[in-house]
Design a protein around this motif. Structure first.
Motif, short mmCIF file in Angstrom:
data_model
loop_
_atom_site.label_atom_id
_atom_site.label_comp_id
_atom_site.label_asym_id
_atom_site.label_seq_id
_atom_site.Cartn_x
_atom_site.Cartn_y
_atom_site.Cartn_z
N GLU A 106 52.98 28.60 49.07
CA GLU A 106 52.96 28.05 48.21
C GLU A 106 53.63 28.61 46.67
O GLU A 106 53.84 28.34 45.65
CB GLU A 106 51.39 28.93 47.17
N GLU A 107 54.53 29.42 47.31
CA GLU A 107 55.72 29.95 46.64
C GLU A 107 56.56 28.71 45.71
O GLU A 107 56.66 28.73 44.70
CB GLU A 107 56.94 30.42 46.84
N PRO A 108 56.60 27.54 45.96
CA PRO A 108 57.47 26.84 45.43
C PRO A 108 56.35 26.24 44.22
O PRO A 108 56.60 25.80 43.27
CB PRO A 108 57.61 25.07 46.52
N GLU A 109 54.56 25.43 44.52
CA GLU A 109 54.47 25.46 44.05
C GLU A 109 54.22 26.57 42.62
O GLU A 109 53.67 26.27 41.40
CB GLU A 109 52.83 25.21 43.69
N LYS B 129 57.32 25.43 34.35
CA LYS B 129 57.08 24.66 33.50
C LYS B 129 56.27 25.71 31.84
O LYS B 129 55.74 24.95 30.88
CB LYS B 129 55.33 23.86 33.86
N ILE B 130 55.56 26.58 32.87
CA ILE B 130 54.45 27.01 31.33
C ILE B 130 55.22 28.34 30.30
O ILE B 130 54.83 28.41 28.89
CB ILE B 130 54.03 28.71 31.92
N MET B 131 56.56 28.31 30.77
CA MET B 131 58.00 29.02 30.45
C MET B 131 58.20 28.25 29.43
O MET B 131 59.20 28.36 28.93
CB MET B 131 58.54 29.87 31.16
N ASP B 132 57.86 26.68 30.23
CA ASP B 132 59.41 25.53 29.21
C ASP B 132 60.85 26.07 29.14
O ASP B 132 60.85 25.50 28.10
CB ASP B 132 58.51 25.24 27.61
N ILE B 133 60.98 26.04 30.51
CA ILE B 133 62.09 26.23 30.59
C ILE B 133 63.18 24.91 30.64
O ILE B 133 62.52 24.24 31.32
CB ILE B 133 62.09 27.15 32.47
N LYS B 134 64.26 24.83 30.24
CA LYS B 134 65.00 23.79 30.50
C LYS B 134 66.47 23.38 31.86
O LYS B 134 66.29 22.99 31.95
CB LYS B 134 65.60 23.40 29.04
N HIS B 135 66.44 24.77 31.77
CA HIS B 135 67.26 24.35 32.88
C HIS B 135 67.19 26.17 33.51
O HIS B 135 67.03 27.47 32.78
CB HIS B 135 68.85 25.20 32.81
N ALA B 136 66.82 26.00 35.56
CA ALA B 136 66.54 26.82 36.09
C ALA B 136 67.52 27.24 36.84
O ALA B 136 68.18 25.56 37.75
CB ALA B 136 65.26 26.70 36.27
N VAL B 137 67.83 28.50 37.19
CA VAL B 137 68.83 29.00 38.30
C VAL B 137 67.72 29.83 39.56
O VAL B 137 67.36 30.46 39.22
CB VAL B 137 69.21 29.90 37.85
N LEU B 138 67.65 28.83 40.44
CA LEU B 138 67.13 29.23 41.83
C LEU B 138 67.55 30.37 42.37
O LEU B 138 69.09 30.13 42.87
CB LEU B 138 66.24 28.24 42.24
N ARG C 172 61.73 20.82 45.01
CA ARG C 172 60.76 19.63 44.76
C ARG C 172 59.87 19.50 43.99
O ARG C 172 58.98 18.24 43.39
CB ARG C 172 60.23 18.52 46.18
N ALA C 173 58.99 20.39 44.37
CA ALA C 173 58.22 21.06 43.51
C ALA C 173 58.60 21.21 41.55
O ALA C 173 57.67 20.58 41.28
CB ALA C 173 57.48 22.34 44.14
N VAL C 174 59.89 22.05 41.65
CA VAL C 174 60.33 21.87 40.48
C VAL C 174 60.47 20.40 39.73
O VAL C 174 60.27 20.05 38.89
CB VAL C 174 61.05 22.54 40.13
#
Length: 239
Positions: A39-42, A49-58, A79-81
């Protein structure tokens, strides 16, 4: 695990917080990882989404204990992001997946804006600093990604572990030969007394020299400074 860097950028570490490798520079716990949370991807996508991140580093720990080395969770997280945050851009700071092309292909298929894999140090020190990694294998990973459609590739190295200037320059040239677009160069800091000691603190002038050399070599972006880390100004590296 998430870490916010400001300017709408944050880093998220997936696949747990226990690594199967025992690198001499890294403060992440080593041992037997927990089972995969499918369930980690979701969860990551919702957090972005909650943090309203514009650019995410995974990024992630190494999962050599898994048959797919975690590459399926990696691709499903991207894919989930994408589904939940279509306007968010992504950098994937991946492990080497032991250089297995089928695992790397999963990252290529989901097409993040930037695919990053860190060399961490120069060739001579790789065995000591990255015990289970190989210099040529990491170069091969970066080259394979670029040759097979990666939009932008990126790598990073740490200084102060006993490397010489000519070795740093050679590593930078090796990265350019692999068509890497972005390089980050920062100061190594010892996480604990159990880790490798700092051999040298690099001067601002030396960092600047590497920056100028990197730009002359043709890197699109060079971040070079004592406080530079892999995610430093990451949102700018998609341009």
């Amino acid at each position: 695990m998430g870490e916010c860097w400001g300017e709408g950028t944050a880093t998220f570490m997936i696949l747990g917080n226990i690594c199967t490798r025992s690198c001499g520079f890294c403060g992440v716990q080593t041992g037997r990882p927990e089972t995969v949370d499918w369930e980690e991807p979701e969860k990551v996508a919702r957090s972005i989404k909650i943090m309203d991140i514009k650019h995410a580093v995974l990024t992630s720990v190494d999962r050599d204990d898994l048959k797919d080395m975690g590459s399926i969770i990696w691709s499903e997280t991207v894919r989930a992001v994408r589904r939940m945050n279509p306007q968010t851009t992504l950098e994937t700071l991946i492990p080497d997946f032991q250089g297995i092309e089928s695992h790397l292909d999963r990252i290529l298929e989901v097409a993040p804006e930037v695919i990053s894999h860190n060399m961490e140090t120069v060739r001579r020190l790789t065995r000591e600093v990255r015990i289970q990694a190989k210099y040529e294998r990491s170069l091969g990973v970066l080259g394979y990604l670029k040759e097979n459609g990666a939009n932008r590739t990126k790598s990073g190295i740490m200084l102060g572990l006993g490397e010489h200037e000519e070795e740093v320059i050679q590593t930078m040239q090796d990265l350019r030969n692999a068509k890497v677009d972005v390089v980050t160069i920062g100061q190594y800091l010892q996480p604990s007394k159990k880790h490798l000691p700092v051999k040298e603190f690099i001067t601002p002038d030396q960092f600047k020299k590497y920056e100028l050399l990197g730009l002359e070599m043709g890197f699109r972006h060079v971040e070079s400074g004592a406080l530079v880390r892999s995610s430093y100004k990451a949102h700018k590296h998609i341009k």
